[in-house]
Design an enzyme around this catalytic site. Structure first.
Site, PDB file in Angstrom:
ATOM      1  N   LYS A 120     -23.483 -26.981 -30.245  1.00  0.00           N
ATOM      2  CA  LYS A 120     -22.756 -28.245 -30.193  1.00  0.00           C
ATOM      3  C   LYS A 120     -23.077 -28.999 -28.901  1.00  0.00           C
ATOM      4  O   LYS A 120     -23.159 -30.229 -28.888  1.00  0.00           O
ATOM      5  CB  LYS A 120     -21.252 -27.992 -30.307  1.00  0.00           C
ATOM      6  CG  LYS A 120     -20.806 -27.546 -31.695  1.00  0.00           C
ATOM      7  CD  LYS A 120     -19.299 -27.416 -31.743  1.00  0.00           C
ATOM      8  CE  LYS A 120     -18.815 -27.097 -33.161  1.00  0.00           C
ATOM      9  NZ  LYS A 120     -19.282 -25.799 -33.628  1.00  0.00           N
ATOM     10  N   GLU A 204     -13.610 -31.076 -25.301  1.00  0.00           N
ATOM     11  CA  GLU A 204     -13.603 -32.498 -25.615  1.00  0.00           C
ATOM     12  C   GLU A 204     -12.186 -33.054 -25.510  1.00  0.00           C
ATOM     13  O   GLU A 204     -11.204 -32.307 -25.601  1.00  0.00           O
ATOM     14  CB  GLU A 204     -14.105 -32.751 -27.039  1.00  0.00           C
ATOM     15  CG  GLU A 204     -15.547 -32.398 -27.264  1.00  0.00           C
ATOM     16  CD  GLU A 204     -15.942 -32.586 -28.717  1.00  0.00           C
ATOM     17  OE1 GLU A 204     -17.149 -32.687 -28.969  1.00  0.00           O
ATOM     18  OE2 GLU A 204     -15.047 -32.626 -29.589  1.00  0.00           O
ATOM     19  N   HIS A 239      -7.268 -26.122 -37.538  1.00  0.00           N
ATOM     20  CA  HIS A 239      -8.584 -26.733 -37.334  1.00  0.00           C
ATOM     21  C   HIS A 239      -9.567 -26.372 -38.439  1.00  0.00           C
ATOM     22  O   HIS A 239     -10.775 -26.406 -38.234  1.00  0.00           O
ATOM     23  CB  HIS A 239      -9.167 -26.343 -35.964  1.00  0.00           C
ATOM     24  CG  HIS A 239      -8.205 -26.517 -34.844  1.00  0.00           C
ATOM     25  ND1 HIS A 239      -7.703 -27.748 -34.476  1.00  0.00           N
ATOM     26  CD2 HIS A 239      -7.603 -25.611 -34.033  1.00  0.00           C
ATOM     27  CE1 HIS A 239      -6.856 -27.592 -33.481  1.00  0.00           C
ATOM     28  NE2 HIS A 239      -6.769 -26.315 -33.199  1.00  0.00           N
ATOM     29  N   ARG A 296     -26.474 -26.606 -42.825  1.00  0.00           N
ATOM     30  CA  ARG A 296     -26.308 -25.732 -43.981  1.00  0.00           C
ATOM     31  C   ARG A 296     -25.581 -26.488 -45.075  1.00  0.00           C
ATOM     32  O   ARG A 296     -25.182 -27.638 -44.883  1.00  0.00           O
ATOM     33  CB  ARG A 296     -25.479 -24.503 -43.586  1.00  0.00           C
ATOM     34  CG  ARG A 296     -24.136 -24.875 -42.943  1.00  0.00           C
ATOM     35  CD  ARG A 296     -23.233 -23.695 -42.733  1.00  0.00           C
ATOM     36  NE  ARG A 296     -22.106 -23.978 -41.863  1.00  0.00           N
ATOM     37  CZ  ARG A 296     -20.989 -24.601 -42.226  1.00  0.00           C
ATOM     38  NH1 ARG A 296     -20.859 -25.039 -43.471  1.00  0.00           N
ATOM     39  NH2 ARG A 296     -19.998 -24.796 -41.377  1.00  0.00           N
TER      40      ARG A 296
END
Length: 654
Positions: A120, A204, A239, A296
């Site tokens: 990421k 973040e 999440h 994917r």
């Protein structure tokens, strides 16, 4: 350019995605090979394959994550290609390279593309260079707690910790204040290491009230890349996505095009080939921010298939053979609306903790136009603590969103699962909620409507107990005679000549007990395993479904399938055996860390033990201040649900 032959395909995964890939492969005339752990030897994906190979072990690290064994299985079975599914090794560049070096075909993007987007942090840097807007955050190499503390302070709380190499909610923690950061970071790092073999994290800004909108991209090896519309995946818990739909409600064509073109640009920048998804956060003003790219096939790909009429697994196979994409961007269909829900073995009333056990009852909704079910389990299967708790997915299509919503609601009401706790009733409440019907979507949907979606467990009404008793009586063995179904003699009605017909039943359901005295049949229609049990005339008749599995009776009442059992009043007195002051395991799992010692003083909320189950960590916390009297577990030990882990003596009031 000659096409690569693929006549035998190994699926390096399990559960519903393995079954789904095999379904398309079989339709294309391709032989399928399943791999399985020792405890999955009788699983549905194993039964669906032409060939099955035992990897041994139980945990993913001892089975589905063993690259050498997977490649050896492919060679032994004659498979030319390997499909990774999702999760496990699906976004592992080392796995893709090992497959290529073995002379086999990986049904996924090049390893270089996985490298570029698999981290990421690296993906954020790449998107920043390409001018794609990013959520403020830290994506650097330094991984010490002080670096994250400084970054979080600069960004401003709340912040979101995310595994750099992962997805699916694993290794992800929301941190509301600085005092929570160190513990959350350590836990997220352990989860990331356990799930992905990589503990690196990023942090973040936690964007408030965002929508989660993602773009399905597809590229071939001839330089063509297109986007197949978008999906809204805003309904999430822990999440992790729960409800997904396509297209995203209320998304203007101009915004769809802008997000789609940005996603294609990202894929082309890394030489992408195959199916991928670029995920964005979309705020209320219509601004979107790059989150990550999943290299994917996604769990939610069926909704894209239903609105486009395309088979994405078939596309994966054809692209891997070397074929070009069959259509252009202008030819991508967008027909109607599709909604998908994920059926999990979990307890919504207990913070959605994963559930384990045996599927004593498992009945899927009927197939039909606009109805699709992708599942990986069957009745009698065991749900273990080692794997993701998703049982399957229910997907509905309609000419418009409301038609799809109502069709999916009907499918949920026709689905029956018993033996393990599930989110089935919760899903029905989500789809039936007025805010969902009005497409008022964002990632805070579940917390905002928690009172309606997760209502407290109330005392069951007298009507329920009367229905349950009548259902039990009529469904009991010997309730009718096979040679004379109209004979009164075998019926357990409590008939006594000269006295009113009466029978007493001691019943239990959802932790509640009730003595029910039956004098006459309930004024309702009862169906047992699809057959009508009783049909009593009244001004308004309500139909209830009843299913029997041995000594267990399942009654569908008030939108929920409820397990009803007979109780022995004498044995009831032996209940409540749990040790006083003991804190027990909420599910089957393994002990990751012991955070306290006997004799230690702790405050309310202190984490005492960290339990890992289904690839996620769960902290056992002190319900009150007190002294740790004893520990009944050790690190690395497997424990069963209900096992006492810690004995905690409450602090005496001064």
């Amino acid at each position: 350019m000659s096409l690569k032959p693929i006549d035998t395909l190994l699926v390096a995964n399990r559960g519903e995605i393995a079954c789904r890939v095999m379904r398309t492969a079989a339709a294309m005339g391709i032989k399928t090979v399943a791999v399985h752990s020792a405890i999955d030897q009788h699983a549905r994906h194993v039964r669906a394959a032409d060939v099955a190979i035992n990897l041994g072990g139980a945990k993913p690290a001892d089975s589905y994550l063993l690259v050498d064994k997977l490649i050896a299985a492919a060679k032994a079975s004659g498979a030319q290609a390997i499909h990774p599914g999702y999760g496990f090794l699906s976004e592992n560049a080392g796995f893709a390279r090992a497959i290529e070096q073995a002379g086999l075909i990986f049904l996924g993007p090049p390893a270089t593309a996985i490298d570029a987007m698999g981290s990421k942090s690296a993906a954020k840097a790449l998107m920043e260079a390409a001018g794609v807007p990013l959520v403020p955050g830290y994506h650097g190499a330094e991984q010490d707690v002080e670096t994250f503390r400084a970054a979080a302070s600069r960004i401003g709380y709340p912040v979101l910790l995310k595994a750099a190499a992962g997805g699916g909610g694993k290794g992800m923690k929301v941190v509301e204040q600085e005092s929570e950061l160190a513990e959350a970071l350590a836990s997220a790092q352990r989860e990331a290491q356990s799930s992905f073999g990589d503990s690196r994290m990023l942090v973040e800004k936690y964007v408030l009230k965002p929508r989660h909108v993602e773009i399905q991209v597809f590229a071939d090896s001839h330089g063509h890349c297109l986007y197949l519309n978008e999906r809204d995946c805003s309904i999430q818990r822990r999440h992790q996505k729960v409800v997904e739909e396509a297209p995203a409600p209320g998304l203007a064509p101009e915004l769809r095009r802008a997000m789609g073109e940005a996603a294609v640009k990202a894929a082309q920048a890394i030489g992408y080939v195959g199916a991928g998804t670029v995920e964005f956060l979309l705020d209320e003003r219509g601004e979107f921010f790059f989150m990550e790219m999943n290299t994917r096939l996604q769990v939610e790909h069926p909704v894209t298939e239903l609105i486009t009429g395309l088979d994405l697994v078939a596309w994966q196979i054809r692209v891997a053979r070397g074929e070009a994409l069959p259509i252009t961007q202008e030819q991508v269909p967008l027909n109607g609306h599709a909604i998908e829900v994920r059926l999990y073995a979990e307890d919504p009333d207990n913070d959605f903790l994963p559930a384990t056990g045996t599927l004593a009852l498992y009945r899927e909704a009927k197939a039909g136009p606009g109805r699709r079910i992708d599942s990986g389990v069957s009745e009698g299967d065991a749900v273990s603590p080692f794997y993701d708790p998703m049982l399957g997915k229910l997907i509905a299509w309609g000419e418009n969103r409301e038609e799809a919503r109502l069709r999916l609601l009907a499918m949920l009401r026709e689905t029956y699962v018993g033996g393990v706790k599930t989110n089935l009733a919760f899903l029905e409440r989500v789809l039936a909620h007025p805010a969902f019907a009005a497409a008022e979507l964002d990632t805070g949907f579940i917390p905002r409507h928690q009172a309606q979606l997760l209502p407290p467990v109330n005392e069951l009404p007298a009507e329920f107990w009367q229905l349950a008793a009548e259902a039990w009586r009529q469904s009991s063995p010997g309730a009718t005679r096979s040679d004379d179904p109209h004979s009164p003699w075998p019926q357990v009605s409590g008939l006594r000549l000269g006295l009113p017909a009466q029978s007493d039943l001691h019943l239990s359901c959802q932790g509640q007990r009730q003595l029910v005295r039956l004098r006459h049949a309930a004024p309702s229609t009862l169906t047992l395993n699809g057959e009508v049990l009783s049909d009593h005339s009244s001004e308004q008749r309500q139909q209830y479904s009843v299913l029997r599995r041995g000594a267990d009776l399942y009654l569908h009442y008030a939108g929920e399938l409820r397990l009803v059992q007979l109780v022995d009043p004498i044995a009831e007195a032996q209940a409540g055996h749990q040790q006083q002051g003991g804190l027990s395991a909420p599910m089957n799992g393994s002990i990751v860390r012991l955070l306290v010692e006997p004799g230690q003083q702790v405050e309310a909320g202190t984490a005492l033990v960290v339990l890992e189950a289904m690839k996620m960590e769960h902290s056992i916390r002190a319900p009150h201040s007190g002294t740790v009297k004893a520990l009944y577990c050790r690190e690395g030990e497997m424990v069963s649900e209900g096992a006492v882990l810690v004995e905690l003596a409450a602090t005496e009031a001064e």
